[in-house]
Design an enzyme around this catalytic site. Structure first.
Site, PDB file in Angstrom:
ATOM      1  N   GLU A  91      19.561  22.826  30.514  1.00  0.00           N
ATOM      2  CA  GLU A  91      19.837  21.391  30.339  1.00  0.00           C
ATOM      3  C   GLU A  91      21.344  21.170  30.289  1.00  0.00           C
ATOM      4  O   GLU A  91      22.055  21.881  29.567  1.00  0.00           O
ATOM      5  CB  GLU A  91      19.188  20.921  29.032  1.00  0.00           C
TER       6      GLU A  91
ATOM      7  N   LYS B  44      18.564  24.439  25.923  1.00  0.00           N
ATOM      8  CA  LYS B  44      19.008  23.076  25.617  1.00  0.00           C
ATOM      9  C   LYS B  44      20.333  23.109  24.861  1.00  0.00           C
ATOM     10  O   LYS B  44      20.870  24.180  24.550  1.00  0.00           O
ATOM     11  CB  LYS B  44      17.932  22.361  24.805  1.00  0.00           C
TER      12      LYS B  44
ATOM     13  N   LYS C 189       6.429  16.885  24.066  1.00  0.00           N
ATOM     14  CA  LYS C 189       6.335  15.860  23.014  1.00  0.00           C
ATOM     15  C   LYS C 189       4.916  15.335  22.916  1.00  0.00           C
ATOM     16  O   LYS C 189       4.640  14.157  23.118  1.00  0.00           O
ATOM     17  CB  LYS C 189       7.344  14.744  23.299  1.00  0.00           C
TER      18      LYS C 189
ATOM     19  N   ASP D 115      20.385  15.587  31.594  1.00  0.00           N
ATOM     20  CA  ASP D 115      19.927  14.834  30.426  1.00  0.00           C
ATOM     21  C   ASP D 115      20.773  13.588  30.217  1.00  0.00           C
ATOM     22  O   ASP D 115      21.977  13.676  29.979  1.00  0.00           O
ATOM     23  CB  ASP D 115      19.993  15.727  29.178  1.00  0.00           C
TER      24      ASP D 115
ATOM     25  N   ARG E 211     -16.979   6.639  17.187  1.00  0.00           N
ATOM     26  CA  ARG E 211     -15.536   6.500  16.944  1.00  0.00           C
ATOM     27  C   ARG E 211     -14.770   7.745  17.412  1.00  0.00           C
ATOM     28  O   ARG E 211     -13.697   7.644  18.001  1.00  0.00           O
ATOM     29  CB  ARG E 211     -15.308   6.218  15.445  1.00  0.00           C
TER      30      ARG E 211
END
Lengths: 283, 283, 283, 283, 283, 283
Positions: free
Chosen positions: D201, D171, D139, D222, D104
């Site tokens: 960004e 950002k 992410k 973006d 597994r």
């Protein structure tokens, strides 16, 4: 059951590695370094001074191997064997400094696990011929639970829960916090996963019917008199597994088993077993 | 000696944290979660069922605090105290799930350390009035040596070496590997640092003079008869510290002490002490 | 069920700590350090862009707290809540560098756990009114099993085994290795502990009777047709718990539930759930 | 690119080791131990049920090797290969208990990494013939970033930043905290090391000129409309690298690529890729 | 730049914790325990014996706090400050045993980091008024790279790469393995991510044009004569960043800076900086 | 003394492993991966650029072996050897990517340890023919104490305490906290274990008699003038071991040794030794 199969090195090695680090500190084995040539070899035998049941030879093997990967370690006995006083358990050939540096760690683990297996086997022998099985508890040494429960199996016992996570056991303190043990079982029944068993502890016979009504898988009879145990068996043995618990000793265990309970749990197997006296004899 | 001073949380916390992880597994305390409301509180007392010497209250405190930082934990006794059967040791108020989740870890450590302190105190009491001190060995539980040697101190004993790294002890197996214990001492004397003491183990009286000639700081008399111990004391006590070792029990320790040896080392203090029976009683 | 109770910080913190270390590397957050004053503060809201079920707010709280212990973090929603698109989940005030340094770790965990809870809730909604429960599998992300199984509970699902250690499940490959699944159940029955349940997997209806004869607690019907599932339910539902498994989707789950099986396990809950899109909006 | 070269065992082994520990718990694989002889051997094939791109075979190899160092593991495919449904990826011969105990963990890692590589390859195929490259984001799954970014490379994608530490990306939230993105770039330019690139960004076309004036190495567009992207390319492509970001799907990616942007970052590659269905078939 | 912002406790604490464990061993601080009452308090000042630049006060604060959470620690100077000989850096009030137990760990880290900052500042002062910046290397102490590169920043230097992972640097040995440094740059240019800079090392002037043709971001001039450096600057300074490297000392650094190179890397900043002599004075 | 014997891989490997992880980060060695074929091999020699004493070859061997278990590593010199400038220390053949990925970690450890051994040997040579021994201190690099004290031994020095745990040293700050150094010695004498030595630090000659009266094993003369040292030797050398400490340099050490002190401790051996310049030359 052989040790190699039941206890993978993946589990044992980190424990042995940490034990060596604990014993070696920063300076290492200053005795061996001071008085033994760097390339000396030594052959020795792990031999038991008393009769007992073997458990944990992998610990001794790994202790030596981690300090000398070229060591040879040959099992003479196997985990689960009954050994007579004086019997050799394993023979090892290794760098002398490495072997003497690993000796105490190897023995600390081996003596402890053999001690548990030996005490377990004594309880198992006492109940021979009855239907009762000897089981352990969670009263284990922090950090060593996997090893100690393995040693119980080597001694012929069976394992109770491994932790808080793998089964439900509702004890008196849970009852205090949730309005009674029976109510606790009911709540557990509602939320529990399908792969989880439920056990409830009672300490008086008059709690039996209420708790039984909630259909736990097991009921633990905590500190019951023999008479009450017998009565509980009479009333409930066909509906639930019954476990006797509390103050069990080698002197009392057979009488308990003869009440007809299914399981007898013995905390002393892991919290108070004296070690088996094993030594490392240079040859 | 107080616990806080002798045993910093920095040392204890990782052990308690690992013990909680061992007991909680991935699923956590499924019993408490199933039957106790999330915000229930519980007050309880750690109380001893038998009389003994206290050691390790910090373990219990940390076990609870790690699961509920808002818990209050109040020591009623202190490490080193003699407690009567039934005596409360500490009082705790906490989230009920957290407290019951921490209970077994707290008790596993506390019962074990109190057991060691209690057995140590029994040996110390036996030798009262003689000049002998009771000391421990390296026969400790892997992972718990710092705690167990602390418990020996709580019981009135003193500590032998903490590891292979902090003092030299030349034993029979070293002798095999380097041509005799006396020769080992000589080599150690040549290479050892100025901050390191040297002990040599002998198992026969006729080894005494040779080894003494190499001026070790301590000589261990391993499995000597009482008569031989007395003779060794007569010959050497003014030149070296003498330690008796091997098969020491409560039944034999006083006679050994009366031979005049300075130190008596007892492996059983840490490898075979039965736990002190302590429970957590909800109030 | 609240998050705090079901998921202790003791379990979550090491995961969050490691995730921060993974993201910060040796140089740390060089962006924030370059362009934001050291003492700037920032207030922001964790808000969901899509509707879903909340799980794992503790991860976000701990990510911020580990970089700024003085941060305040206020839950607006609770784990287990259904949240509409645009809804705020939590409000945070913290050092600006710390908050932006923690943002991605907080979101990576929170989005993933909410994604699992949301997908679980969708399956649970599909089977509403039938007797079937939606359960997870061991097909979880290595390192995150405790969190992911918690998220399944937040979504209204139940947990299957947590690991190889807490229940027995005999699958086809075990059958290959031991002479058939039924034989495997028999062997397991002989050696298993009293606290352990036994499940057997079958992939054809004609295996049912043989396996039932060994009295497992659960039988898994792997990749059965709906007709065969119904027949298995007819034959066995009063004797054993039945679990449907294999290729379950939102499109097929209701029909499966209507066959009368007790449990439907869905690997996709944890191995293929898309994240729930959540962002951190400075205010 | 071969797996062995791109992903050293030094990195993979601790992850696999922890995953095994997570799955084995304290009791280990109680199913295999109960029903399979300790010395049984098993040969099996890792085979994919669906077509996809291979990544992470080393994980499967190490999972088996850590439980059985004597196992043989033979790659049939290589990381980066496209595999058809039904294709064998690797053949393994090992102790049966060890192989089933590792199954597994091996699959959980392999299926996930192949899923990421497969999704990446699908995006890469969509943009074939344009100048755009498919890149990942931060992410990723906490604890698995090194593996997941490796899988993106296996699928033909390229890597964006590995962490907060190896490049600067300013950002919107940084803009809030420091008085605008352009100002953030200027500050970063002043303090950044010579080995570090700077990305900014923007989420509106009218920000482009201001930010360009600060000479970042890359500008992230973006959630731009296709028209705005085209316009940004027209104005800036010869002065800066342009990255499109936000809501990219297989349905939209080609149109985005055709705007002329250099890079298209896709969070879903790592946060929402469904696994590739792979099984272990005993032979 | 303040220390708190540049160096989060999340990074520093594990290093300090490990250092304390290394110094305390199993027995702990036996000196303080033997001669200082358990509840004694002590006030003391960290004061520098020599003039230098401060770096790493957080290490001293955490060392004390980890042994005594009730301690108060007040910075008198800040990281980055120039301190005169005799100047107090911080004032601490704590449990006496805890403070003396933490003293050496606190000083070992603080003296080392201040030593690096001080040496860095000396190099920076030497090149004042030229356009050159002083940068560090990867020749750091294993385990302390994050701290040591922080100390370089405190001293006014800048950071080169943090590891093998965050930028490309093609050195002579890479050239041997891949057919020349220029060819290495070309290959790197083909495969490198968009967020990664590329540097190439040359050790002869005649390599310059070939390597420049591959458009690296930086060229390192390794062990160039001053004349060759000047010539390289003349030929290439408008096309590439130039870094001087190799055998840089306080005696030679200004002449190197005056050649017009952009960067001068100095391994000695971290591999051979003498400590700044700081003591802890009880008051 | 050979390295293998004095420094087990069990101790060295975790340090090297952590150092590699620190240098490789998540992305690994992106330079080698970009420009060197995956299966290229490389032969190279670790050669010293300057003359010095060798220490720590095991670190270099393990760094390479951890990235390429198939590497061959052949020692040309041995730890403790004096090597001339240009001399090869070891020859290695390995995968090219692995070798270049391990190079900096190997050198960072090896250069540092050889630097310590070389500086130690210089001090030892200065005092040749006197009775004084050169010893180290606890002023070591956090995390590397075991290695650095080993390097001191390679250079012909001896080790002082390894930590707070293995010997008692009462310094001025202890005196402040307990009412004077002499009183500290008395208290230590009362509570200390039999295996522990006691040292006391004095900084004025007039403290000598008081402290001597408490019979410490060693007295440290801290920052004494040569005249005071000679006087202390005259008064006390036959009753106690005398250690000189404080501001010892290569320029002053011989005069100190000639006062007749037994030991001279030099913090600079570990806190300020410049590295030995060693390189890896591809052949």
């Amino acid at each position: 059951m052989t040790g190699a199969a039941g206890l993978p090195d993946l589990v044992v090695e980190p424990i042995v590695r940490a034990a060596l680090a604990e014993d070696l500190g920063l300076a290492g084995d200053i005795t061996s370094r001071a008085c033994i040539p760097a390339d000396a070899r030594l052959t020795a035998v792990f031999a038991t001074r008393a009769s007992g049941v073997v458990a944990g030879l992998a610990c001794a093997r790994l202790a030596v191997a981690l300090l000398d990967p070229s060591a040879t370690f040959e099992n003479v006995a196997a985990d689960g064997d009954a050994a007579q006083a004086g019997a050799p358990l394993a023979r090892v050939e290794a760098n002398a400094r490495a072997l003497l540096g690993a000796e105490r760690v190897a023995l600390n683990l081996l003596c402890r696990l053999c001690g548990i297996a030996t005490l377990t086997a004594a309880f198992v022998a006492e109940v021979a011929g009855t239907g009762a099985r000897i089981i352990d508890t969670r009263k284990t040494t922090p950090g060593l639970r996997a090893l100690e429960k393995y040693a119980v199996r080597c001694g012929g016992g069976a394992n109770h829960r491994f932790g808080l996570n793998d089964a439900i056991l509702i004890k008196d303190n849970h009852g205090v916090a949730c309005g009674g043990v029976a109510r606790g079982v009911r709540r557990a029944r509602q939320s529990v996963g399908h792969m989880v068993k439920i056990e409830a502890e009672i300490d008086r016979l008059d709690q039996l019917e209420d708790v039984l009504g909630e259909r736990p898988d097991i009921i633990m009879l905590d500190n019951f008199s023999l008479a009450d145990m017998r009565e509980a068996v009479r009333r409930a043995a066909d509906r639930v597994v019954l476990e006797a618990s509390g103050g069990v000793s080698l002197a009392t265990v057979r009488a308990i088993a003869e009440t007809g309970v299914d399981l007898i749990s013995v905390g002393a197997l892991t919290h108070s077993a004296p070690i088996l006296d094993i030594g490392l004899d240079a040859v």
